[in-house]
Each structure stands twice: as structure tokens, then as C-alpha cells.
Enzyme design. Sequence first.
Site, PDB file in Angstrom:
ATOM      1  N   SER A 135       0.614  -1.220   0.029  1.00 12.77           N
ATOM      2  CA  SER A 135       0.102   0.013   0.060  1.00 12.77           C
ATOM      3  C   SER A 135       0.860   1.450  -0.046  1.00 12.77           C
ATOM      4  O   SER A 135       0.383   2.256  -0.118  1.00 12.77           O
ATOM      5  CB  SER A 135      -0.992   0.021   1.202  1.00 12.77           C
ATOM      6  OG  SER A 135      -2.016  -0.689   1.155  1.00 12.77           O
ATOM      7  N   LYS A 194      -0.033   3.692  -2.883  1.00 10.77           N
ATOM      8  CA  LYS A 194      -0.827   4.889  -2.657  1.00 10.77           C
ATOM      9  C   LYS A 194      -0.428   6.166  -2.554  1.00 10.77           C
ATOM     10  O   LYS A 194      -0.932   7.145  -2.865  1.00 10.77           O
ATOM     11  CB  LYS A 194      -1.884   4.505  -1.440  1.00 10.77           C
ATOM     12  CG  LYS A 194      -2.735   3.204  -1.713  1.00 10.77           C
ATOM     13  CD  LYS A 194      -3.539   3.057  -0.319  1.00 10.77           C
ATOM     14  CE  LYS A 194      -4.522   1.805  -0.431  1.00 10.77           C
ATOM     15  NZ  LYS A 194      -3.966   0.352  -0.551  1.00 10.77           N
ATOM     16  N   SER A 242      -6.443   3.289   4.008  1.00 15.06           N
ATOM     17  CA  SER A 242      -5.837   2.322   3.192  1.00 15.06           C
ATOM     18  C   SER A 242      -7.121   1.520   2.301  1.00 15.06           C
ATOM     19  O   SER A 242      -6.809   0.215   2.256  1.00 15.06           O
ATOM     20  CB  SER A 242      -4.977   1.526   3.805  1.00 15.06           C
ATOM     21  OG  SER A 242      -3.932   0.938   2.894  1.00 15.06           O
TER      22      SER A 242
END
Length: 536
Positions: free
Chosen positions: A126, A129, A369
Site C-alpha cells: 500500500s 498509494k 488504506s
Amino acid sequence: MDHSERRRAASPAALIVALCALVLACSGGSGDMALAADPAAASRTDAPAPPPDANAPSRPDPRRGSWTGPLREIVGRWKGRARAESNGRVSASDIQVSVHVRALGSDGGGVELASLDPDTPHCPASNLKLVTTAAALVLLGPHQEFQTPVEWSADVRDGVLQGDLVLRAAGDPIVAVDGDARVEARLDPIADALRRAGVHRIAGRVVLDEGTFPDPGPGPGWPDPSQYWQEHCALAGGFSINAGVLQARVRPGHTGASAHVEVHPWPTGLVPRLGVTTKKGKLDVRVGATRTTLTVRGSIPPDVPIYLPDFSHPDPVTLFGEVLEDRLTRAGIRVDGGVVRERGVPGAEALLALRSPLDGVLVPINTHSRNSVADQLFLALGLAIEGAGTRDAGADATRRALRSLGVPLDGFHQVDGSGLSRDNRVSARQLTALLAGVFARGNETERLFRESLAVAGRRGTLAKRMVGTSAEGHVQAKTGWIRGVSAISGFCEAASGELLAFSILVSYPPSADGLNTRIFKPMEDEMLVALSEADR
């Protein structure tokens, strides 16, 4: 850490202001943008500062590399513990750790403080991102909006709209910042506009034109299909609501009685199988959705105030259409031809555009997230900048943003917006260069980006980490984990008041269950606590 609590002065770059039109021109985006600018943005959007050269040698500084040794010692010690913890199944050579730390000077470049294998590309989970959200802010500006065009024939006779009502896909995830799934009313501006025009019936159809967006489906390198019902595997498409995620709201009744169960967004187009009883014992509520059925069943103890499990809908476009038709019906507008999905529908007269602010998706992506929100933004960015709502176009757009920030692209590879795919690659140096570039932009771009991040000991995915340490409240970062990957990258405010950009990327055997919690998170936290205590 709130932005107002920072212990450093604002960057001079934060004082530079220019026209939003210049930002859009530099982006190379198409004129017909589904992510459209706030008309007032031209008077307030911050201009891009000259990007730092991530490959340029730093100014002579006695601190250069001063943290490499201490951080290497921490890494080595935790690698040894990983071997012991895994009973020898994982050796130090099986674990690859990359670390890069740079101080952020007034130009956003700063001096390199630590460098441990910083140029090896890792699957970042993640942490990707950060790339997706930074690209959106840099290419589109902080005051952009998602705009979903709604078109009609404008031929209304005796309260009946002749022909179809057409919506054109823009990729808007339509989410609430706080994660509340009760967002159905966000579609009501369509019914409101029709009612103002005297419409109580649509003789044709409601057409969802998916344009260049792909059919919703798993991305390349995704987890195995057994996980697809879970929230982290929710799909992205041209249309979505609550980013394709369903949320059950389960409240207990009296012991022995049925619990109260709601599901949002509603309706879902699926056959509901709802049945939760109230009884003492452990919470045991099972949720899931298949192509035909929605399930919320089990039991809830009477002392649990509310339980809010999230799970994915099998098709976000279908979910959007079901909710839209229901909202029209609630407003007294009947649709004779139902809701259909098509592509390449001829243009008609504009009725309105559904609008959502770009900054409304940053916290769901970076603090909480939410994968499908990031994937929606990735596709929408492709449409806005490259003219197609595809993965390839999204990747081209983010590479354009990285170049504008001075980030080296060797080894970088992006196939989704969320980092869920194992095919993504980025290095620790690239991530700190990205962070430095956003910092150099200053003003709203930097503020929104930093405020969207989780905060150590306070908020989001870092709420329970580094609690009671010197890092609490002074680390703003994005975490990341999939099997075999642990990552954290962001900003750390040192005791000296200096702001640091850092990235820690860990790759290890996916079969080594439990090591992320017992080894790699503590290792990362120890490094960040040490950095937070740093003085000049």
C-alpha cells in the site's frame, strides 16, 4: 500530527501562486476531463516549485550518511530475531530491507541521512498509494473535482422525459471521508434536477455509459480468488458508490431476539440472506456477497453497541445502477426501460454533473488504506490526463507526475492504484524523492497530502503503533502489507524540528506467517523512534 503543529517554518515554495490553467497545461491532459477543476481554482492553486533533482549530489554536509550505520545495526539485529522466531526457516539472506532517509531543506531536496540498498525495486504494497495520491494532486491540483456528466434529450411532455437519461463514467468512488457507507443520497442531485424540470417518468432507459473504463475485475498479480469477497479486494470501474464496498450495520436486540441488520449502500441487486440473533458469547457475524446472494448471518452479544463489517460487492457498476434507480423511485420518478450498461452512447444535452471533491478521497486512501478508492482514482486519473480510464493510462499519468517531481523512474512499475498487485515495483529512494517533491510544492498540495496520512499513535493504520514513544504524533506515513511485503514511508519530525522524508521497504518469504507483526513492524518502529529523537 496536525499540520498546524509542525515545528518548522513554511517553505518559501509555499508562497508561490500561479494560475490553475498553467498546471493543467503542463499536465498534458485532455480537454474533456472527468476530474474537472473548481472554476475558482485559477485564483488560488499553488504553482509547482522546481522539482528537486533526485540524482544530484547533495551539498557537503557532515550529517550525510550519518544514520546509515545506526539503522543498519537495527536491521541486522531484527534479521537475527527473524531467524530465531521462524525456527531457522527464514535466514537473514532471505530478508531484503531497503531504507532511505533524507532531510527536507527549503528546496525539498535536503541531505541524504541514511542509505541502505535504496535503489532496489520492491513490491511496495500500500505504499504505492503515495504515488497515486501525489500524482492526482500534482497533475490535477488540490481543488479538483470528480464530475460525472448526466445528459438528456430535454424533451419533456406532460411530465415524461422522452428518450434516455445518460450518465458518462468518470470513475468517482463516491465515498465518505469517515467511512460511513450510507452515501446513497449523494446521487439525489439527479432526481432533484429532473423534478425541477417537471419529470416524473422516464420513457426510455437510464444508460450507464462506461466509456473507456474496463469491466470491473481483479487486477494483474492480485491475491487468489478466495479473497475476492473481502473489502480489500473490492473492484473498480467507471461507476461506483462507496467504492464498491458494502457495509453491514448490526445492532443487538434483547437477549434471544433478532438483531437489527442494515446493509449500505442499498439496494444491492442481490438476494439478501439476513439473520443475526442476539446472544451472550463471542461475536460471530459472517458476511459476504456472491454474484447472486448477499449474506449477513450469525450472532452478536447484547453488550456490543454496533458491529460494522465491510465486504465487497461483486460489481460496483451494478451496485451504482441499483442505488440510482432506487433514489429516482423514492423521488417519484419511474424509469420505464430500467438501468442498462453501454459504451459509446452519442452525446446529448447536459442536465448536470454529479460532483465530488478530489480531496475527499485522500484520507480514505492514505489514512484508512481503502484499496478500491485508490484503484478508482488511478483509473480516473488515466481518463483525466491520458484520455482513457484504463490501467495503462493511469500508469502513464503517474509516470508523468513522477517526472515532474524529479523522481528517477528506473525500475518503477505500476499496474494498480492501491498496491494490492504483486507486480508493482518502486524503490525507497524513489519514494523519498516523491515525498521531497510534494514537500517542495508547499501550500495546499503539501498540506492535503500530509494531512491525509496516518499518524503514529493517533490515527489510521498507525493508531496503535509507536504509542507512548517520541515518535507518537511526529510520524505521518503510509503503511503497507501483503504476504511477503512490509513497508512504511512518509515524514518524520525530528527532535531538532527538522522534517525528514523516509522509506522502509521489506521483502521476505511469503510463507513466513506472522513475521510482519512480530519482527518487521517493531523493526520499522524502532528506526522511526530513533529518527524522531535525532538532533542536529
